[in-house]
Structures are given as structure tokens and as C-alpha cells.
Design an enzyme around this catalytic site. Structure first.
Site, PDB file in Angstrom:
ATOM      1  N   LYS A  73       0.840  -1.217   0.000  1.00 43.15           N
ATOM      2  CA  LYS A  73       0.000   0.000   0.000  1.00 43.15           C
ATOM      3  C   LYS A  73       0.863   1.250   0.000  1.00 43.15           C
ATOM      4  O   LYS A  73       0.643   2.176  -0.765  1.00 43.15           O
ATOM      5  CB  LYS A  73      -0.903   0.034   1.227  1.00 43.15           C
ATOM      6  CG  LYS A  73      -2.050  -0.938   1.224  1.00 43.15           C
ATOM      7  CD  LYS A  73      -2.888  -0.751   2.467  1.00 43.15           C
ATOM      8  CE  LYS A  73      -2.032  -0.991   3.696  1.00 43.15           C
ATOM      9  NZ  LYS A  73      -1.523  -2.366   3.791  1.00 43.15           N
ATOM     10  N   THR A  75       4.000   1.573  -0.813  1.00 41.77           N
ATOM     11  CA  THR A  75       4.752   1.614  -2.069  1.00 41.77           C
ATOM     12  C   THR A  75       3.853   2.105  -3.205  1.00 41.77           C
ATOM     13  O   THR A  75       4.226   2.972  -3.994  1.00 41.77           O
ATOM     14  CB  THR A  75       5.289   0.203  -2.392  1.00 41.77           C
ATOM     15  OG1 THR A  75       6.090  -0.241  -1.288  1.00 41.77           O
ATOM     16  CG2 THR A  75       6.088   0.187  -3.668  1.00 41.77           C
ATOM     17  N   ARG A  96       1.533   7.507   6.885  1.00 46.25           N
ATOM     18  CA  ARG A  96       1.843   7.411   8.302  1.00 46.25           C
ATOM     19  C   ARG A  96       3.354   7.326   8.493  1.00 46.25           C
ATOM     20  O   ARG A  96       4.088   6.888   7.594  1.00 46.25           O
ATOM     21  CB  ARG A  96       1.179   6.166   8.904  1.00 46.25           C
ATOM     22  CG  ARG A  96      -0.321   6.320   9.146  1.00 46.25           C
ATOM     23  CD  ARG A  96      -0.911   4.988   9.425  1.00 46.25           C
ATOM     24  NE  ARG A  96      -0.684   4.119   8.292  1.00 46.25           N
ATOM     25  CZ  ARG A  96      -0.653   2.800   8.353  1.00 46.25           C
ATOM     26  NH1 ARG A  96      -0.830   2.178   9.509  1.00 46.25           N
ATOM     27  NH2 ARG A  96      -0.441   2.088   7.283  1.00 46.25           N
ATOM     28  N   LYS A 107       8.200  -6.755   9.606  1.00 45.57           N
ATOM     29  CA  LYS A 107       7.853  -6.079   8.351  1.00 45.57           C
ATOM     30  C   LYS A 107       8.931  -5.155   7.815  1.00 45.57           C
ATOM     31  O   LYS A 107       9.010  -4.886   6.635  1.00 45.57           O
ATOM     32  CB  LYS A 107       6.574  -5.248   8.549  1.00 45.57           C
ATOM     33  CG  LYS A 107       5.352  -5.951   8.006  1.00 45.57           C
ATOM     34  CD  LYS A 107       4.303  -4.964   7.672  1.00 45.57           C
ATOM     35  CE  LYS A 107       4.694  -4.200   6.427  1.00 45.57           C
ATOM     36  NZ  LYS A 107       3.791  -3.102   6.150  1.00 45.57           N
ATOM     37  N   ALA A 275      -3.314  -0.335  12.004  1.00 41.81           N
ATOM     38  CA  ALA A 275      -4.740  -0.498  11.688  1.00 41.81           C
ATOM     39  C   ALA A 275      -5.331  -1.773  12.283  1.00 41.81           C
ATOM     40  O   ALA A 275      -6.526  -2.014  12.167  1.00 41.81           O
ATOM     41  CB  ALA A 275      -4.928  -0.513  10.177  1.00 41.81           C
ATOM     42  N   PHE A 303      -3.167  -2.064   6.715  1.00 42.56           N
ATOM     43  CA  PHE A 303      -3.643  -3.419   6.485  1.00 42.56           C
ATOM     44  C   PHE A 303      -4.741  -3.439   5.417  1.00 42.56           C
ATOM     45  O   PHE A 303      -4.673  -2.657   4.460  1.00 42.56           O
ATOM     46  CB  PHE A 303      -4.075  -4.066   7.816  1.00 42.56           C
ATOM     47  CG  PHE A 303      -2.912  -4.271   8.753  1.00 42.56           C
ATOM     48  CD1 PHE A 303      -2.940  -3.830  10.063  1.00 42.56           C
ATOM     49  CD2 PHE A 303      -1.750  -4.883   8.295  1.00 42.56           C
ATOM     50  CE1 PHE A 303      -1.852  -4.000  10.913  1.00 42.56           C
ATOM     51  CE2 PHE A 303      -0.652  -5.065   9.138  1.00 42.56           C
ATOM     52  CZ  PHE A 303      -0.713  -4.619  10.434  1.00 42.56           C
ATOM     53  N   PHE A 384       5.436  -8.010  -8.413  1.00 40.25           N
ATOM     54  CA  PHE A 384       6.701  -8.355  -7.746  1.00 40.25           C
ATOM     55  C   PHE A 384       7.628  -9.017  -8.762  1.00 40.25           C
ATOM     56  O   PHE A 384       7.150  -9.649  -9.703  1.00 40.25           O
ATOM     57  CB  PHE A 384       6.433  -9.325  -6.593  1.00 40.25           C
ATOM     58  CG  PHE A 384       6.051  -8.656  -5.300  1.00 40.25           C
ATOM     59  CD1 PHE A 384       4.879  -7.928  -5.202  1.00 40.25           C
ATOM     60  CD2 PHE A 384       6.863  -8.752  -4.175  1.00 40.25           C
ATOM     61  CE1 PHE A 384       4.512  -7.304  -4.011  1.00 40.25           C
ATOM     62  CE2 PHE A 384       6.504  -8.131  -2.981  1.00 40.25           C
ATOM     63  CZ  PHE A 384       5.324  -7.421  -2.900  1.00 40.25           C
ATOM     64  N   TRP A 412       7.100  -0.341  -8.090  1.00 39.61           N
ATOM     65  CA  TRP A 412       8.292  -0.759  -7.324  1.00 39.61           C
ATOM     66  C   TRP A 412       9.499  -0.811  -8.251  1.00 39.61           C
ATOM     67  O   TRP A 412      10.563  -0.317  -7.928  1.00 39.61           O
ATOM     68  CB  TRP A 412       8.047  -2.135  -6.691  1.00 39.61           C
ATOM     69  CG  TRP A 412       9.187  -2.654  -5.877  1.00 39.61           C
ATOM     70  CD1 TRP A 412       9.451  -2.393  -4.565  1.00 39.61           C
ATOM     71  CD2 TRP A 412      10.228  -3.528  -6.340  1.00 39.61           C
ATOM     72  NE1 TRP A 412      10.588  -3.058  -4.174  1.00 39.61           N
ATOM     73  CE2 TRP A 412      11.085  -3.755  -5.236  1.00 39.61           C
ATOM     74  CE3 TRP A 412      10.525  -4.149  -7.560  1.00 39.61           C
ATOM     75  CZ2 TRP A 412      12.212  -4.582  -5.330  1.00 39.61           C
ATOM     76  CZ3 TRP A 412      11.636  -4.967  -7.661  1.00 39.61           C
ATOM     77  CH2 TRP A 412      12.471  -5.171  -6.549  1.00 39.61           C
TER      78      TRP A 412
HETATM   79  N1  LIG Z   1       6.222  -4.754  -6.191  1.00 37.68           N
HETATM   80  C1  LIG Z   1       7.053  -5.045  -5.193  1.00 37.68           C
HETATM   81  N2  LIG Z   1       8.128  -5.830  -5.414  1.00 37.68           N
HETATM   82  C2  LIG Z   1       8.985  -6.152  -4.417  1.00 37.68           C
HETATM   83  N3  LIG Z   1       8.839  -5.719  -3.127  1.00 37.68           N
HETATM   84  C3  LIG Z   1       7.774  -4.932  -2.881  1.00 37.68           C
HETATM   85  C4  LIG Z   1       6.841  -4.548  -3.867  1.00 37.68           C
HETATM   86  N4  LIG Z   1       5.889  -3.751  -3.279  1.00 37.68           N
HETATM   87  C5  LIG Z   1       6.237  -3.654  -1.982  1.00 37.68           C
HETATM   88  N5  LIG Z   1       7.363  -4.344  -1.742  1.00 37.68           N
HETATM   89  C6  LIG Z   1       8.034  -4.508  -0.441  1.00 37.68           C
HETATM   90  O1  LIG Z   1       7.087  -5.196   0.386  1.00 37.68           O
HETATM   91  C7  LIG Z   1       7.110  -4.648   1.718  1.00 37.68           C
HETATM   92  C8  LIG Z   1       5.725  -4.116   2.038  1.00 37.68           C
HETATM   93  O2  LIG Z   1       5.480  -2.988   1.211  1.00 37.68           O
HETATM   94  P1  LIG Z   1       4.636  -1.776   1.833  1.00 37.68           P
HETATM   95  O3  LIG Z   1       4.455  -0.768   0.763  1.00 37.68           O
HETATM   96  O4  LIG Z   1       5.235  -1.357   3.142  1.00 37.68           O
HETATM   97  O5  LIG Z   1       3.251  -2.511   2.112  1.00 37.68           O
HETATM   98  P2  LIG Z   1       2.050  -2.076   3.105  1.00 37.68           P
HETATM   99  O6  LIG Z   1       2.079  -0.597   3.207  1.00 37.68           O
HETATM  100  O7  LIG Z   1       0.841  -2.604   2.437  1.00 37.68           O
HETATM  101  O8  LIG Z   1       2.348  -2.762   4.389  1.00 37.68           O
HETATM  102  C9  LIG Z   1       8.202  -3.574   1.705  1.00 37.68           C
HETATM  103  O9  LIG Z   1       9.416  -4.152   2.149  1.00 37.68           O
HETATM  104  C10 LIG Z   1       8.330  -3.192   0.255  1.00 37.68           C
HETATM  105  O10 LIG Z   1       9.626  -2.717  -0.055  1.00 37.68           O
HETATM  106  O1  LIG Z   2      -1.146  -0.640  10.195  1.00 38.19           O
HETATM  107  C1  LIG Z   2      -0.589  -1.262   9.275  1.00 38.19           C
HETATM  108  O2  LIG Z   2      -0.079  -0.641   8.186  1.00 38.19           O
HETATM  109  P1  LIG Z   2       0.550  -1.392   6.935  1.00 38.19           P
HETATM  110  O3  LIG Z   2      -0.548  -2.207   6.335  1.00 38.19           O
HETATM  111  O4  LIG Z   2       1.012  -0.278   6.014  1.00 38.19           O
HETATM  112  O5  LIG Z   2       1.679  -2.237   7.452  1.00 38.19           O
HETATM  113 MG   LIG Z   3       2.325   0.652   4.826  1.00 35.92          MG
END
Ligand SMILES: Nc1ncnc2c1ncn2[C@@H]1O[C@H](COP(=O)(O)OP(=O)(O)O)[C@@H](O)[C@H]1O
Ligand SMILES: O=COP(=O)(O)O
Ligand SMILES: [Mg+2]
Length: 558
Positions: A73, A75, A96, A107, A275, A303, A384, A412
């Protein structure tokens, strides 16, 4: 195939000076308080001065039920904002702030990933501008003043067995969940059971995210209920004369932080509630600033759409009068396979059958966004490097067959260039009529609101309140809090309160075991299942891979 790590990509980029980023998005320099060359706080008084300026369109980024790694999300939010700018739109992103809990836990950081990141990612993921430290200090000042009142004679008649306020630290430290303190004899305090919650679960975090200015902040802090007396009367922060000092500690933390993406898109980062155990949205002030500074304001809620998006709508939008124009639901091949029964260790292997089996989770979230929240949406397939073409094609084909709006997102790997198709679709959606609605009427009873969320959003058979929760519901209603919105604290891994129930489970009930009013934030927290407000570190904490060299260069953060 090897890829540069997030931190390598971030460190090889040359950001603009933050004063230039601010100028480019129209922030008058009189509101800027610089924290070095690449971070600044923006005085929320700017919002009062710009109140007649029209707002941009608000876009919410949510996701399907995630794997423990998260599905992208943050990203996607960054890459979408960059993509909107690539197609000539004035876009700003509001996110956030990351908590140290996940940074050192499972994470990792929360500054995006690949070529869709906000920078300086090391600062943002670690101390940033000190807001979380300020929140922790204010929280623990409250705790110290509460226990000191008891030690000094307990004039208010506080029942030490009915203290609802916890101490806080921004760390995943299960050792502090349940403690006994005040030991050592008469002069050392009053012995009692106590405990810590992670700072992002503190009510002060929620108050900071919902307050509009210092007076509103102080009024909210004053209303926070921290304990009850022997005869069941609530004890507030104001009763303990604590709100002024807490507000003084939070004076600067109240101002949103401005940074930028790798492509110099302005990014407001402020507040960081999770969340699953809190309301999961960045601050209202940061969102309002993004709406003033951009024709398109992209923001996220934590989430999946049953948690962050529901609370974004029923708490944040309801309280702040915000009206989203479109929603992006992030889906990944890996999460769909996970819901199709594939073990975490095998998620990088092609498996079209499991992928298809996992689709009901995505379809149920799409159904909720369209028909429960009433908002136009697009599924962003977050590609990915481990995804095969056959898998990506199958997701897109199935979505098209089922009439689900879908766009491939390659942010990404390609940054804004990889977000142009998604950006074009979001712009189109923002022009569609929408039937935005809250999930429940705040004036319904506490139990009715809980039951509505379980039935309409989680697609369960209904809510079950334990005897304790039933008593608390009655007590909160008698105290006049029955009309507050609900902040569901539930596992992020399932629509249900059982993390093992993946996909789109049916025939379950959700058990609420505890209800606590966050009278300062203005909502009721409903603890379900075995959700905890102090997470623990995993077997191999991410912290083990983080280091800093003699030049102060950090490595291992992701
Ligand atoms: N398309 C992608 N390819 C590889 N890694 C990714 C991709 N999108 C997100 N990530 C990695 O996955 C993890 C979760 O991404 P993030 O944006 O923090 O997700 P969320 O905000 O939904 O928790 C991070 O380490 C990010 O660098
Ligand atoms: O509260 C959780 O946030 P992410 O889904 O971005 O990890
Ligand atoms: Mg996030």
C-alpha cells in the site's frame, strides 16, 4: 536476479532541498520549520489561512488481506502520486510515520520500496522528527502522574484495579505486556499490575492524528479517561491536571512533516497508528495539507480494506468531514496464493491454481469498497519480480471476467513511470459519481455497531460480546459514550478474528472481549480474539541485519 535494496536505491538519489519541495507545491515559507535540508514541519495554521482554497480529490489506497510482509500500500501510494505527476497532475501523498516496532521486527520500514519510496528513508524509519518520542513521553508523563496521585494519598479514590491507562514504548517488547511495578516498599510507589502498549497504540497517537490545533489537542487530552474510581466514576487526564504538560510535550509533534518521494513529489508524513490495534490512518492535518497542496491527494490506511479502510471511513472521514473520490485496492500474486493455501516459504513458486483459489478474498474486499463504502475503485496488481507473466495475466483476466476494474502497477520496479496506467484510471474514477456512505449510524447502540461491522464488512454471522464486554458496553452507554464510532482491534490476517481463517471465510462470529473508550480520540476500542496492543519480536528480528558504518551510513534497513 539480484536487485538493489530499498536503502541502496534511496541512498543513491539526490533529493531536492525541502524548501524547494515546499515551494514547488505552494507552501508559503512562513509555515516552514526546517529539520535539516530534507525534512520540515509545516505549521497547521496554514490550513486556517487556506480554508477558502478548494481541496483536491482524495484517493485512498487500501489492500487485500496481507501476508506478514505487507502487499505494497505504501509503495503503491508513493508510486501512484509519482505516476499522477508523470501524467501532468499536481499530486501529493500523505502517509503514516513508521513505528520502530515493525522496523526492527518482521515487516521492516514503511517508507515504500524499490523506486517508489519517500526519503530520507533512514530518518523516516528511525527517529524522523521525534514525534513518536514526544508521544511516548506524554503518554508516560500521564502514567507517572496517575501513579503519583495514588502514592500521594489517592484523593480521587482511584481503584488500582480499574486503571485503563498503559505505559508506552515504541518497540515490539512482549516482556512489558504484563508487569508488576511500584515494588520496594512504602516510599517506592504502590504495588500494582501494569503494562506497556506500543506507542502507536496509545490514545495520544490517535488524539494527535485527529486534533486540528493546539487547543483541540489539549481539550482532547483533557477528556482522556485513564482510570475509574472505586464507585465506578471515570478519572480523566484533566482530573489529574495533566493535559497542559502533555500538550507542551506535543507542541511540535502536532505539526505535520514534509519530505519527498524519490521523484521529488511532496509527501506529508504524520502520525502512525497501526490499523489492527488502532485506527490505522495518518493525521487529519496532514491529509488536509495534501488536499490543499495537490489536485490529487493520495493517502493510505493500514492493512486491508476490512481494517484500515473501514476505520478511515467510519472514524477519520466521519470526524473530519472528508469524502474520498476513489479507492485503490492493492493486490499481489503472493497474497492471493497465500489465500489459496500456499505456505509462506513457497509463495515465490508459480501456482496458478492457488492463485485462482485465493481470488475470493480480493473479490470480497472489492465488493465492500464498491457496495458497503459506496466508492469507485480499481484493483492495482502490485507486480513483484517473483511474479510470472502467467500469474499476472491470470489475475488481470479473472478480474476482467468478473467485471472488476484492474490496472497493473509496476511502481516498485519503475517508480512513477510504472504507475501511469493506474494514475490514468484513478483520474477517470475521480470523475465518476460515488455513493460514499458510512458502514453504520453512530447513534446505533454499541452492540448494533459492532454487529453491523461484522456482518457488512467481515461477512460474518455477527458479533458475540463476552460477559465482561457486555458490562463495559452498558457502563460506557450509561456514561454517555454510546454514540461514538468503533475502532475494531482485530487480526490483520483474516476477515474474522481468527488469523488462520484465510480467503473469504463464512459462518463465523467475532468475539469482542473488551471495550475501552478513547474519550479524547472520540471512539470506542473493541478488542477481539487474542489481539494484543504490544506486539513481540520474531525469531529473527530485522534489527539483526541493521548496522551503521564509521561515516554514519546506515545499512540493512528496508
Ligand atoms: N512490487 C514489489 N516488489 C517487491 N517488493 C515490494 C513490492 N511492493 C512492496 N514491496 C516490499 O514489500 C514490503 C511491504 O510494502 P509496503 O508498501 O510497506 O506494504 P504495506 O504498506 O501494504 O504494508 C516492503 O518491504 C516493500 O519494499
Ligand atoms: O497498520 C498497518 O499498516 P501497513 O498495512 O502499512 O503495514
Ligand atoms: Mg504501509
Amino acid at each position: 536476479m539480484s536487485f538493489k535494496s530499498d536503502i541502496e536505491i534511496a541512498q543513491e538519489t539526490t533529493p531536492l532541498k525541502i524548501t524547494e519541495v515546499a515551494k514547488n507545491c505552494g507552501v508559503d515559507e512562513k509555515y516552514i520549520e526546517q529539520y535539516g535540508n530534507y525534512k520540515a514541519k509545516i505549521d497547521y495554521r496554514m490550513l486556517k489561512d487556506l480554508k477558502d482554497q478548494p481541496d483536491g480529490k482524495l484517493i485512498l489506497v487500501t489492500a487485500i488481506t496481507p501476508t506478514p510482509a505487507g502487499e505494497g500500500k505504501t509503495t503503491t501510494s508513493v508510486g501512484l502520486a509519482d505516476g499522477l505527476r508523470k501524467i501532468g497532475k499536481k499530486a501529493v501523498v500523505a502517509l503514516r510515520e513508521p513505528s520502530l516496532g515493525p522496523v526492527f521486527g518482521v515487516k521492516g520500514g514503511a517508507a515504500g520500496g524499490g523506486y517508489a519510496q519517500v526519503v530520507p528513508m533512514e530518518d523516516i524509519n528511525l527517529h524522523f522528527t521525534g514525534d513518536f518520542h514526544a508521544i511516548g513521553a506524554a503518554n508516560n508523563l500521564m502514567a507517572a502522574m496517575l501513579d503519583n496521585h495514588i502514592q500521594q494519598g489517592n484523593a480521587l479514590g482511584i481503584d488500582v484495579k480499574q486503571i485503563t491507562w498503559k505505559r508506552a514504548v515504541d518497540m515490539n517488547d512482549r516482556q512489558l505486556r504484563h508487569i508488576v511495578d511500584g515494588l520496594g516498599g512504602k516510599a517506592q510507589g504502590v504495588p500494582r499490575e501494569d503494562g506497556f502498549e506500543i506507542t502507536v497504540a496509545s490514545e495520544i497517537m490517535a488524539v494527535l492524528c485527529l486534533a486540528s490545533d493546539i487547543n483541540d489537542l489539549k481539550a482532547r487530552l483533557a477528556r482522556m479517561i485513564v482510570a475509574y474510581t472505586y464507585d465506578g466514576k471515570p478519572v480523566t487526564a484533566h482530573d489529574l491536571k495533566a493535559e497542559g504538560a502533555m500538550a507542551a510535550l506535543l507542541k511540535d509533534a502536532l505539526k505535520p512533516n514534509l519530505v519527498q518521494t524519490l521523484e521529488h513529489t511532496p509527501a506529508f508524513i504524520h502520525g502512525g497508528p497501526f490499523a489492527n490495534i488502532a485506527h490505522g490512518c495518518n493525521s487529519v492535518t496532514a491529509t488536509r495539507m495534501a488536499l490543499k497542496m495537490g489536485d490529487y491527494a493520495v493517502t493510505e490506511a493500514g492493512f486491508a480494506a476490512d481494517l484500515g479502510a473501514e476505520k478511515f471511513i467510519d472514524i477519520k472521514c466521519r470526524m473530519a468531514g472528508l469524502h474520498p473520490s476513489a479507492v485503490v485496492i492493492v493486490a499481489t500474486v503472493r497474497a492471493l496464493k497465500y489465500h489459496g493455501g500456499v505456505a509462506k516459504a513457497d509463495l515465490n513458486n508459480e501456482n496458478l491454481e492457488a492463485l485462482e483459489k485465493g481470488l475470493p478474498n480480493l473479490l470480497q474486499h472489492v465488493d465492500n469498497v464498491k457496495n458497503v463504502y459506496g466508492l469507485p475503485c480499481v484493483v492495482a496488481i502490485n507486480a513483484f519480480p517473483t511474479d510470472t507473466k502467467a500469474e499476472l495475466d491470470l489475475v488481470e483476466k479473472k478480474c476482467n471476467e468478473l467485471g472488476v476494474n484492474v490496472a497493473l502497477s509496476e511502481v516498485w520496479a519503475k517508480g512513477g513511470e510504472g504507475g501511469k496506467a493506474l494514475a490514468e484510471e484513478v483520474v477517470r474514477l475521480c470523475e465518476q459519481p460515488n455513493n460514499f456512505q458510512f458502514v453504520y449510524d453512530a447513534d446505533a447502540s454499541i452492540e448494533q455497531k459492532l454487529d453491523t461491522i461484522v456482518k457488512k464488512v467481515y461477512h460474518g454471522d455477527g458479533v458475540v460480546l463476552t460477559a465482561n464486554a457486555k458490562k463495559q458496553a452498558q457502563q460506557l452507554t450509561d456514561l454517555g459514550f454510546g454514540n461514538l464510532p468503533i475502532c475494531m482491534a482485530k487480526t490483520q490476517y483474516s476477515f474474522s478474528d481468527d488469523a488462520a481463517l484465510l480467503g473469504a471465510p463464512k459462518g463465523f462470529t467475532v468475539t469482542v472481549r473488551n471495550l475501552k473508550v478513547s474519550a479524547g480520540a472520540g471512539f470506542i476500542v473493541a478488542l477481539t480474539g487474542d489481539i494484543m496492543t504490544m506486539p513481540g519480536l520474531p525469531k529473527v528480528p530485522s534489527a539483526e541485519k541493521i548496522d551503521v558504518d564509521e561515516n554514519g551510513k546506515i545499512s540493512g534497513l528496508f
